[in-house]
Motif scaffolding. Structure first.
Motif: not given
Length: 631
Positions: A231-252
């Protein structure tokens, strides 16, 4: 009479002072013996403990000490001495398990080098003991195999007997979205112990991704891994990147853990999946679609593991690292200051390779970013690898101190990768990033001694003044063949170039400086030797080509007027300086030996001086003193 008594008192005082000095000397000698003997006694005691009831537990950890002298490993011993830190990565994921244990993600902006983005998530599994109140940690050590990218941590707990935990972690080299952890627990107690592996804490992935609630999602799935339902739990969302108004889409994707009863030996395997997109603007319309794409890819990653065992995953990983390490640099000791030691060179190369992806080694199911190379594209990359034109044009990097710094954290490793990438790019290796870790290793091999490719040949362009120690370049790629170049220093200050090849399907020809002599064929299992010579005008020290006619014609194009055997400047003076210091050392040692002999003789003389003390107080007759001479 008074003068006689006074002189006798002075003699007694002098003798007593000598005795006090002797006592002080004995105490000092005893203290020195204790300093030297106590560590040995401690080691003997540790060995006795290891052979006792806890022997199985401690011996497993003492075996770890054997890797301290092996340059393939770094360990907690090196780290305690302030030398190295452990880092594991594959160009997509990276982590230092002994530091903040944050998972770092690699993103390459267009036209730039890799940037490390903190995922704000701790993926390292910890072991919680339900009987922790009766367990005492004896020892904890770690090691990192630089040739396989495998990190190990050994922890030993003791009750009546002991419990040993061996925890290995690696970022898979060919399946770059997978972080794999293997845990082996051995319980030598007569009673069982319950353990619970735990992850996703300090901070949790929920805390990291839920900062942007409208983009955060969580789902539970069941998948088969090696024919076992997990059984796996998949978490998806966004996290802050290296610039103030940039983000990185991410799933773990995190596997579910449970409580295990350890009676004897327990082996656990945990596979964490991580997929992410490219850095985009926070308000971009592509955020949702990018998150969905990450989720689709992570599901595909898990499905690809349905028929694969953990041992196969380890074999895939180590085989890829072996492929990367097929070329290597070995250097001998040097009398120069501020030049990197062999262990620092090995460690730096490992960190660079761990920070770059491997498109030519990647597994076909590892994801669309670096996989799924078409046959045509793969052929183009291999051709570029066999003949990277104009790479490398510059001074040898083997002594460039700024490229061999010891990092203190993950960001220092990022800076080291940036320096190397910039150096290679500005010296003719512009297309190397397309080849990933395979191309980076090849470009570094060329840069170590200033080996330069042209349209028709490979040449050694280094200034011979850099040859202040032996340098061995093993398996340098040349036209699809692998050649070995050994630069050896001779006793008279000259240098010799030894060229050989392990195997080659084509004919290669070699000539020395200026190509004045007829090119010699390079045959497998044979070695060609060329003395290092300096020409006027300056030419390369060595030429290698698959076309003999090209080298013959090259001789007429170099216009060499003078040729001299190279000999290191001041070589004789260095030998004279060494002889001077040897003489000084012998003089100092001789003086101290003479001084010790003199002190011992004087001490023996005074030890045999006997004084009859009662006569000092007999006023009727003078005191009697018996003086014995030298022994």
């Amino acid at each position: 009479m008074a003068n006689g008594v006074f002189s006798r008192l002075i003699s007694v005082v002098n003798i007593q002072a000598l005795r006090n000095r002797r006592n002080v000397a004995i105490i000092c000698i005893f203290a020195l013996l204790m300093v030297y003997l106590l560590p040995k006694a401690f080691r003997s005691t540790r060995s006795m403990l290891a052979s006792g009831s806890r022997g199985k537990c401690l011996n497993k950890l003492l075996e770890f000490d054997r890797v301290d002298s092996d340059e393939r490993f770094i360990s907690s011993t090196h780290h305690k001495n302030g030398f190295f830190l452990p880092y594991i990565g594959n160009g997509k994921l990276g982590i230092n398990p002994e530091s903040s244990t944050k998972l770092y993600l690699h993103d390459a902006p267009e036209g730039g080098v890799n940037v490390y983005i903190d995922s704000l998530f701790n993926p390292v599994i910890s072991i919680d003991m339900e009987s922790s109140s009766i367990l005492t940690e004896i020892r904890s050590e770690w090691s990192l195999n630089l040739e396989s990218g495998l990190y190990y941590k050994y922890t030993s707990y003791s009750t009546t007997e002991c419990l040993t935990v061996k925890h290995s972690i690696f970022a898979h080299r060919t399946r770059s979205s997978l972080l794999i952890q293997r845990i082996n627990i051995e319980n030598n107690n007569i009673h069982s112990i319950n353990i619970r592996p735990s992850m996703n804490k300090n901070p949790t992935i929920d805390e990291s991704l839920s900062r942007f609630s409208e983009k955060y999602s969580k789902s539970v799935i069941s998948t088969n891994i090696n024919d076992e339902s997990i059984e796996y739990t998949i978490y998806c969302g966004i996290i802050p990147a290296y610039e103030s108004n940039s983000i990185l889409p991410l799933c773990i994707a995190l596997p579910t853990t449970s409580v295990y009863e350890v009676r004897n030996i327990l082996e656990l395997n945990y596979i964490i999946g991580v997929e992410y997109g490219h850095v985009i603007d926070r308000d971009s319309s592509q955020v949702i679609s990018s998150i969905e794409d990450c989720k689709t890819r992570i599901l595909d990653d898990l499905k690809s593991l349905s028929q694969i065992s953990s041992s196969v995953l380890v074999e895939e990983h180590t085989a890829a690292w072996t492929q990367l390490w097929r070329s290597r640099l070995t250097v001998g000791p040097s009398g120069e200051r501020d030049v990197p030691h062999q262990s620092v060179i090995q460690y730096t190369i490992y960190n660079i390779l761990s920070s770059v992806d491997s498109p030519l080694l990647a597994h076909p199911t590892a994801g669309p970013d670096i996989m799924a190379l078409s046959l045509e594209r793969r052929t183009q990359l291999i051709q570029l690898l066999n003949n990277p034109e104009t790479c490398f044009r510059g001074h040898p990097t083997v002594d460039a101190v700024v490229l061999w710094q010891r990092p203190t954290d993950v960001l220092d490793i990022h800076e080291l990768v940036r320096r190397w990438t910039l150096t290679l790019d500005k010296h003719g290796c512009m297309k190397i990033p397309e080849l990933g870790a395979t191309g980076m290793m090849e470009a570094m091999m060329l840069s170590f001694a200033s080996l330069t490719f042209t349209h028709h040949h490979l040449e050694l362009t280094a200034d011979p003044h850099y040859f202040h120690r032996d340098i061995f370049l093993e398996r340098v790629n040349c036209e699809g063949c692998y050649i070995n170049l050994n630069i050896s220093l001779l006793s008279d200050g000259s240098a010799l170039l030894n060229v050989s090849t392990d195997s080659c399907d084509i004919n290669l020809y070699v000539c020395g400086a200026g190509c004045l002599d007829k090119p010699s064929p390079l045959i497998s299992s044979s070695t060609l030797s060329f003395p290092v010579k300096v020409t006027r005008p300056l030419t390369a020290l060595l030429y290698v080509a698959k076309n003999e006619k090209h080298l013959i014609e090259l001789k007429g194009a170099l216009h060499v007027r003078d040729l001299q055997l190279y000999r290191a400047e001041g070589y004789g003076s260095h030998r004279l300086m060494n002889a001077f210091w040897v003489i000084v050392a012998l003089a100092v040692v001789s003086f101290h030996v003479f001084l010790v002999v003199l002190v011992v003789r004087e001490w023996k003389r005074n030890r045999n001086m006997v004084v009859d003390l009662p006569t000092l107080y007999n006023t009727g007759r003078p005191g009697r003193k018996k003086l014995q001479g030298w022994i």
